[in-house]
Scaffold this active site. Structure first.
Site, PDB file in Angstrom:
ATOM      1  N   THR A 134      33.148  19.193  -4.738  1.00 58.37           N
ATOM      2  CA  THR A 134      31.772  18.888  -4.342  1.00 58.37           C
ATOM      3  C   THR A 134      31.592  19.062  -2.843  1.00 58.37           C
ATOM      4  O   THR A 134      32.517  18.815  -2.050  1.00 58.37           O
ATOM      5  CB  THR A 134      31.396  17.442  -4.749  1.00 58.37           C
ATOM      6  OG1 THR A 134      30.116  17.135  -4.216  1.00 58.37           O
ATOM      7  CG2 THR A 134      32.385  16.414  -4.240  1.00 58.37           C
TER       8      THR A 134
ATOM      9  N   SER B 262      31.222   8.162  -1.382  1.00 54.59           N
ATOM     10  CA  SER B 262      31.263   7.235  -2.523  1.00 54.59           C
ATOM     11  C   SER B 262      32.673   7.298  -3.111  1.00 54.59           C
ATOM     12  O   SER B 262      33.440   8.230  -2.826  1.00 54.59           O
ATOM     13  CB  SER B 262      30.248   7.640  -3.604  1.00 54.59           C
ATOM     14  OG  SER B 262      30.703   8.811  -4.283  1.00 54.59           O
TER      15      SER B 262
ATOM     16  N   TYR C 167      33.283   8.039  -6.079  1.00 56.55           N
ATOM     17  CA  TYR C 167      33.317   9.301  -6.841  1.00 56.55           C
ATOM     18  C   TYR C 167      33.691  10.469  -5.931  1.00 56.55           C
ATOM     19  O   TYR C 167      34.601  11.247  -6.228  1.00 56.55           O
ATOM     20  CB  TYR C 167      31.950   9.578  -7.504  1.00 56.55           C
ATOM     21  CG  TYR C 167      31.709  11.055  -7.671  1.00 56.55           C
ATOM     22  CD1 TYR C 167      32.438  11.798  -8.605  1.00 56.55           C
ATOM     23  CD2 TYR C 167      30.819  11.753  -6.835  1.00 56.55           C
ATOM     24  CE1 TYR C 167      32.265  13.180  -8.711  1.00 56.55           C
ATOM     25  CE2 TYR C 167      30.650  13.120  -6.948  1.00 56.55           C
ATOM     26  CZ  TYR C 167      31.374  13.822  -7.879  1.00 56.55           C
ATOM     27  OH  TYR C 167      31.228  15.188  -7.973  1.00 56.55           O
ATOM     28  N   HIS C 168      32.945  10.615  -4.810  1.00 57.88           N
ATOM     29  CA  HIS C 168      33.224  11.751  -3.925  1.00 57.88           C
ATOM     30  C   HIS C 168      34.667  11.684  -3.412  1.00 57.88           C
ATOM     31  O   HIS C 168      35.322  12.712  -3.239  1.00 57.88           O
ATOM     32  CB  HIS C 168      32.225  11.767  -2.756  1.00 57.88           C
ATOM     33  CG  HIS C 168      30.831  12.195  -3.137  1.00 57.88           C
ATOM     34  ND1 HIS C 168      29.824  11.296  -3.402  1.00 57.88           N
ATOM     35  CD2 HIS C 168      30.269  13.421  -3.317  1.00 57.88           C
ATOM     36  CE1 HIS C 168      28.704  11.958  -3.714  1.00 57.88           C
ATOM     37  NE2 HIS C 168      28.944  13.236  -3.673  1.00 57.88           N
TER      38      HIS C 168
ATOM     39  N   LYS D 162      37.187  13.318  -5.673  1.00 54.45           N
ATOM     40  CA  LYS D 162      37.244  14.776  -5.542  1.00 54.45           C
ATOM     41  C   LYS D 162      38.161  15.182  -4.397  1.00 54.45           C
ATOM     42  O   LYS D 162      38.842  16.202  -4.458  1.00 54.45           O
ATOM     43  CB  LYS D 162      35.847  15.352  -5.292  1.00 54.45           C
ATOM     44  CG  LYS D 162      34.851  15.070  -6.381  1.00 54.45           C
ATOM     45  CD  LYS D 162      35.284  15.685  -7.684  1.00 54.45           C
ATOM     46  CE  LYS D 162      34.194  16.426  -8.366  1.00 54.45           C
ATOM     47  NZ  LYS D 162      34.557  16.886  -9.708  1.00 54.45           N
TER      48      LYS D 162
HETATM   49  P1  NAD Z   1      28.544  15.816 -16.928  1.00 57.38           P
HETATM   50  O1  NAD Z   1      28.778  14.355 -16.898  1.00 57.38           O
HETATM   51  O2  NAD Z   1      27.265  16.318 -17.492  1.00 57.38           O
HETATM   52  O3  NAD Z   1      29.743  16.549 -17.714  1.00 57.38           O
HETATM   53  C1  NAD Z   1      31.088  16.184 -17.555  1.00 57.38           C
HETATM   54  C2  NAD Z   1      31.756  16.341 -18.908  1.00 57.38           C
HETATM   55  O4  NAD Z   1      33.155  16.049 -18.766  1.00 57.38           O
HETATM   56  C3  NAD Z   1      31.188  15.394 -19.950  1.00 57.38           C
HETATM   57  O5  NAD Z   1      30.815  16.101 -21.128  1.00 57.38           O
HETATM   58  C4  NAD Z   1      32.337  14.412 -20.219  1.00 57.38           C
HETATM   59  O6  NAD Z   1      32.353  13.954 -21.552  1.00 57.38           O
HETATM   60  C5  NAD Z   1      33.559  15.248 -19.873  1.00 57.38           C
HETATM   61  N1  NAD Z   1      34.718  14.436 -19.430  1.00 57.38           N
HETATM   62  C6  NAD Z   1      34.751  13.482 -18.451  1.00 57.38           C
HETATM   63  N2  NAD Z   1      35.983  12.946 -18.375  1.00 57.38           N
HETATM   64  C7  NAD Z   1      36.755  13.593 -19.285  1.00 57.38           C
HETATM   65  C8  NAD Z   1      38.115  13.464 -19.679  1.00 57.38           C
HETATM   66  N3  NAD Z   1      38.921  12.563 -19.117  1.00 57.38           N
HETATM   67  N4  NAD Z   1      38.587  14.279 -20.657  1.00 57.38           N
HETATM   68  C9  NAD Z   1      37.766  15.189 -21.250  1.00 57.38           C
HETATM   69  N5  NAD Z   1      36.461  15.347 -20.925  1.00 57.38           N
HETATM   70  C10 NAD Z   1      35.955  14.546 -19.953  1.00 57.38           C
HETATM   71  O7  NAD Z   1      28.734  16.353 -15.424  1.00 57.38           O
HETATM   72  P2  NAD Z   1      28.213  17.716 -14.762  1.00 57.38           P
HETATM   73  O8  NAD Z   1      26.958  17.420 -14.035  1.00 57.38           O
HETATM   74  O9  NAD Z   1      28.250  18.805 -15.748  1.00 57.38           O
HETATM   75  O10 NAD Z   1      29.344  17.952 -13.696  1.00 57.38           O
HETATM   76  C11 NAD Z   1      30.495  18.699 -14.044  1.00 57.38           C
HETATM   77  C12 NAD Z   1      31.419  18.824 -12.844  1.00 57.38           C
HETATM   78  O11 NAD Z   1      30.735  19.466 -11.777  1.00 57.38           O
HETATM   79  C13 NAD Z   1      31.918  17.484 -12.312  1.00 57.38           C
HETATM   80  O12 NAD Z   1      33.272  17.586 -11.964  1.00 57.38           O
HETATM   81  C14 NAD Z   1      31.076  17.256 -11.079  1.00 57.38           C
HETATM   82  O13 NAD Z   1      31.778  16.497 -10.143  1.00 57.38           O
HETATM   83  C15 NAD Z   1      30.807  18.656 -10.600  1.00 57.38           C
HETATM   84  N6  NAD Z   1      29.528  18.780  -9.869  1.00 57.38           N
HETATM   85  C16 NAD Z   1      28.333  18.507 -10.500  1.00 57.38           C
HETATM   86  C17 NAD Z   1      27.145  18.615  -9.764  1.00 57.38           C
HETATM   87  C18 NAD Z   1      25.791  18.334 -10.376  1.00 57.38           C
HETATM   88  O14 NAD Z   1      24.776  18.370  -9.643  1.00 57.38           O
HETATM   89  N7  NAD Z   1      25.689  18.065 -11.676  1.00 57.38           N
HETATM   90  C19 NAD Z   1      27.191  19.025  -8.430  1.00 57.38           C
HETATM   91  C20 NAD Z   1      28.425  19.284  -7.830  1.00 57.38           C
HETATM   92  C21 NAD Z   1      29.590  19.153  -8.558  1.00 57.38           C
HETATM   93  N1  USQ Z   2      18.319  10.594  -3.404  1.00 52.62           N
HETATM   94  C1  USQ Z   2      17.033  10.170  -3.156  1.00 52.62           C
HETATM   95  N2  USQ Z   2      16.286   9.786  -4.219  1.00 52.62           N
HETATM   96  C2  USQ Z   2      16.734   9.825  -5.510  1.00 52.62           C
HETATM   97  C3  USQ Z   2      18.041  10.286  -5.748  1.00 52.62           C
HETATM   98  C4  USQ Z   2      18.807  10.650  -4.671  1.00 52.62           C
HETATM   99  O1  USQ Z   2      16.566  10.132  -2.020  1.00 52.62           O
HETATM  100  O2  USQ Z   2      15.983   9.450  -6.410  1.00 52.62           O
HETATM  101  C5  USQ Z   2      19.153  11.037  -2.274  1.00 52.62           C
HETATM  102  C6  USQ Z   2      20.481  10.308  -2.137  1.00 52.62           C
HETATM  103  O3  USQ Z   2      20.344   9.139  -1.369  1.00 52.62           O
HETATM  104  C7  USQ Z   2      21.321  11.369  -1.465  1.00 52.62           C
HETATM  105  C8  USQ Z   2      20.752  12.675  -1.996  1.00 52.62           C
HETATM  106  O4  USQ Z   2      19.465  12.382  -2.513  1.00 52.62           O
HETATM  107  O5  USQ Z   2      21.134  11.354  -0.088  1.00 52.62           O
HETATM  108  C9  USQ Z   2      21.578  13.315  -3.090  1.00 52.62           C
HETATM  109  O6  USQ Z   2      21.750  12.393  -4.154  1.00 52.62           O
HETATM  110  P1  USQ Z   2      21.982  12.906  -5.654  1.00 52.62           P
HETATM  111  O7  USQ Z   2      22.014  11.712  -6.542  1.00 52.62           O
HETATM  112  O8  USQ Z   2      21.044  14.003  -5.966  1.00 52.62           O
HETATM  113  O9  USQ Z   2      23.395  13.607  -5.518  1.00 52.62           O
HETATM  114  P2  USQ Z   2      24.859  13.007  -5.281  1.00 52.62           P
HETATM  115  O10 USQ Z   2      24.943  11.558  -5.469  1.00 52.62           O
HETATM  116  O11 USQ Z   2      25.355  13.552  -3.972  1.00 52.62           O
HETATM  117  O12 USQ Z   2      25.680  13.668  -6.465  1.00 52.62           O
HETATM  118  C10 USQ Z   2      25.328  14.902  -7.083  1.00 52.62           C
HETATM  119  C11 USQ Z   2      26.152  15.002  -8.366  1.00 52.62           C
HETATM  120  C12 USQ Z   2      27.631  15.039  -7.974  1.00 52.62           C
HETATM  121  C13 USQ Z   2      27.871  16.161  -6.997  1.00 52.62           C
HETATM  122  C14 USQ Z   2      26.949  16.072  -5.790  1.00 52.62           C
HETATM  123  C15 USQ Z   2      27.000  17.296  -4.910  1.00 52.62           C
HETATM  124  O13 USQ Z   2      25.890  13.873  -9.214  1.00 52.62           O
HETATM  125  O14 USQ Z   2      28.413  15.228  -9.152  1.00 52.62           O
HETATM  126  O15 USQ Z   2      29.211  16.107  -6.554  1.00 52.62           O
HETATM  127  O16 USQ Z   2      25.582  15.999  -6.254  1.00 52.62           O
HETATM  128  S1  USQ Z   2      26.824  16.897  -3.212  1.00 52.62           S
HETATM  129  O17 USQ Z   2      25.608  16.113  -3.035  1.00 52.62           O
HETATM  130  O18 USQ Z   2      26.773  18.133  -2.477  1.00 52.62           O
HETATM  131  O19 USQ Z   2      27.978  16.095  -2.860  1.00 52.62           O
END
Ligand code: NAD
Ligand code: USQ
Length: 383
Positions: free
Chosen positions: A144, A179, A181-182, A185
């Site tokens: 991320t 966070s 979570y982050h 990663k």
């Molecule tokens: P999502 O929650 O929609 O999908 C994740 C999938 O992984 C789910 O179907 C879940 O069941 C599966 N999973 C989780 N833990 C598992 C485990 N231990 N074994 C097997 N399956 C498992 O999430 P997403 O939005 O599709 O994100 C996918 C990836 O991309 C994540 O690693 C996330 O960090 C990264 N990412 C997402 C975004 C975004 O905006 N959605 C942005 C940047 C990075």
């Molecule tokens: N935010 C708002 N209002 C909202 C939701 C979010 O102002 O209703 C703000 C948050 O405070 C933050 C920004 O928008 O500053 C981004 O928040 P987000 O919830 O859209 O994204 P984030 O928590 O960073 O996480 C998402 C995905 C995560 C991925 C990440 C990419 O859930 O899996 O890793 O985006 S990045 O942001 O580049 O780290």
């Protein structure tokens, strides 16, 4: 080429699995379906009604004649993981299978521990499986952009050349994630880098920005193939949430001043970036990092764009500045590089007004499914 998509029932994974299958790759999905369970426990749901994975895959096969193999189980279970890998025999593993919500990881101790255990142990298991039985396989791991945080200097793609006391080195770019979570990663990135160095594995870390949109060529082929679209305060991300808020007439929830700047990309570019990464694998022993986003926007910019597009469609869109539940800089410098995927041929979609329109249209179509109680944020970064 055989590609195993771990997390293939999720938002990015489902779109990617179908895209790769459509392009002629032999695709398998591995997923423990835990995300559906987490939604159920939180009492939230995707805006779009998604079918069970077996039904989705059956419809895909009926429509295209291109079967996708399914392995339902947890990558934290090494026995299940290695058996699935032996059965499928991947050339590339695309790893999306993690807990990906920052707010979810900040709910309490249990959720922080679960997030880091799930993510770090799952990735470690993949690395050991690759070392022991699939040393030539290319790992494409979703990282991320949030690993970098918001430093007051330009963000490079994974590494930075540093001169210190007259000596120079190229080192991993400093990480300041926002966070638990982050942070998971960042731990993954370190483990993958180390495994590449000591075992000669090959890996690409895709530091992805925030993904928006719901339609890809493949998920739009049939209602049963529709992708998930999260809008709740835990799993919903900024732009997707704003479009759904506009559709139901809820003021857009900008947290704090709204000067938080992030990299964003269309889900159609996510699937293309993965394809580019697997077609151009890292060399053995190489831990490669690509920044995967196409444009930079502040949260305030996003809200203004949704307001403009919504108004053009006759919506009355208001913007609210709600107390920021997160601890983050609300105004900061942010300039990240993203040339590596472009150099390999990515042709980005841009967040033009017409694209916003299609996301807004989607939100309008399913707005009867919105639970208004799940719009405002409930998770605080503070105690
Ligand atoms: P999502 O929650 O929609 O999908 C994740 C999938 O992984 C789910 O179907 C879940 O069941 C599966 N999973 C989780 N833990 C598992 C485990 N231990 N074994 C097997 N399956 C498992 O999430 P997403 O939005 O599709 O994100 C996918 C990836 O991309 C994540 O690693 C996330 O960090 C990264 N990412 C997402 C975004 C975004 O905006 N959605 C942005 C940047 C990075
Ligand atoms: N935010 C708002 N209002 C909202 C939701 C979010 O102002 O209703 C703000 C948050 O405070 C933050 C920004 O928008 O500053 C981004 O928040 P987000 O919830 O859209 O994204 P984030 O928590 O960073 O996480 C998402 C995905 C995560 C991925 C990440 C990419 O859930 O899996 O890793 O985006 S990045 O942001 O580049 O780290």
């Amino acid at each position: 080429m055989k590609v195993l998509v771990i997390g293939g029932d999720g938002y990015c994974g489902w779109a990617t699995a179908l895209h790769l299958a459509n392009k002629g790759y032999e695709v398998g999905i591995l997923d423990n379906l835990i995300r559906r369970h987490w939604d159920a426990k939180l009492g939230v749901d995707t805006l779009t009604p998604i079918a069970p994975i077996q039904q989705r895959l059956q419809r895909w096969q009926d429509l295209t004649g291109k079967p996708i193999a399914l392995y339902v189980g947890d990558i934290n279970n090494y026995d299940f993981l290695i058996k699935s890998l032996r059965d499928f025999g991947p050339d590339s593993i695309v790893h999306f299978g993690e807990q990906r919500s920052a707010p979810y990881s900040m709910i309490d101790r249990e959720h922080a521990v679960m997030t880091q255990t799930n993510n770090v142990v799952g990735t470690l298991n993949i690395l050991f499986a690759m070392r022991d039985e699939f040393p030539d396989c290319h790992l494409v791991k979703l990282g991320t952009m949030g690993e970098y945080g918001t430093p007051n200097i330009d963000i490079e793609e994974g590494y930075i050349e540093i001169e210190h006391n007259g000596r120079k080195d190229t080192l991993p770019y400093p990480k300041q994630p926002g966070s638990f979570y982050h942070l998971s990663k960042v731990h993954d990135s370190h483990n993958i880098h180390f495994a590449c160095k000591i075992w000669g594995l090959r890996a690409t870390d895709l530091n992805q920005g925030i993904v928006y949109g719901v339609l890809t060529e493949e998920t739009g082929m049939d209602e049963l193939l529709v992708n998930r679209l999260d809008y709740d305060g835990v799993f919903g991300t900024a732009l997707n949430r704003f479009c759904i808020q506009a559709a139901i007439g809820h003021p857009l929830t900008v947290y704090g001043k709204g000067g938080q700047t992030r990299g964003l990309l269309d889900i159609r570019d996510t699937v293309r970036c993965i394809e580019i990464a697997i077609n151009n694998p890292a060399e053995p022993g190489n831990f490669r990092v690509f920044n995967q986003f196409t444009e930079l926007f502040s949260v305030g910019d996003l809200a203004m764009m949704v307001k403009k597009a919504g108004s053009a469609m006759g919506m009355n869109v208001e913007i609210d500045h709600v107390d920021n539940p997160r601890v983050e800089l609300e105004e900061h410098y942010f300039n990240a590089k993203n040339t590596k995927l472009l150099d390999l041929g990515l042709q980005p979609h841009f967040l033009s007004d017409s694209l916003l329109d299609s996301l807004l249209n989607f939100a309008v179509k399913y707005k009867h499914r919105v639970d208004h109680n799940e719009i405002l944020p409930k998770v605080s970064w503070r105690r």
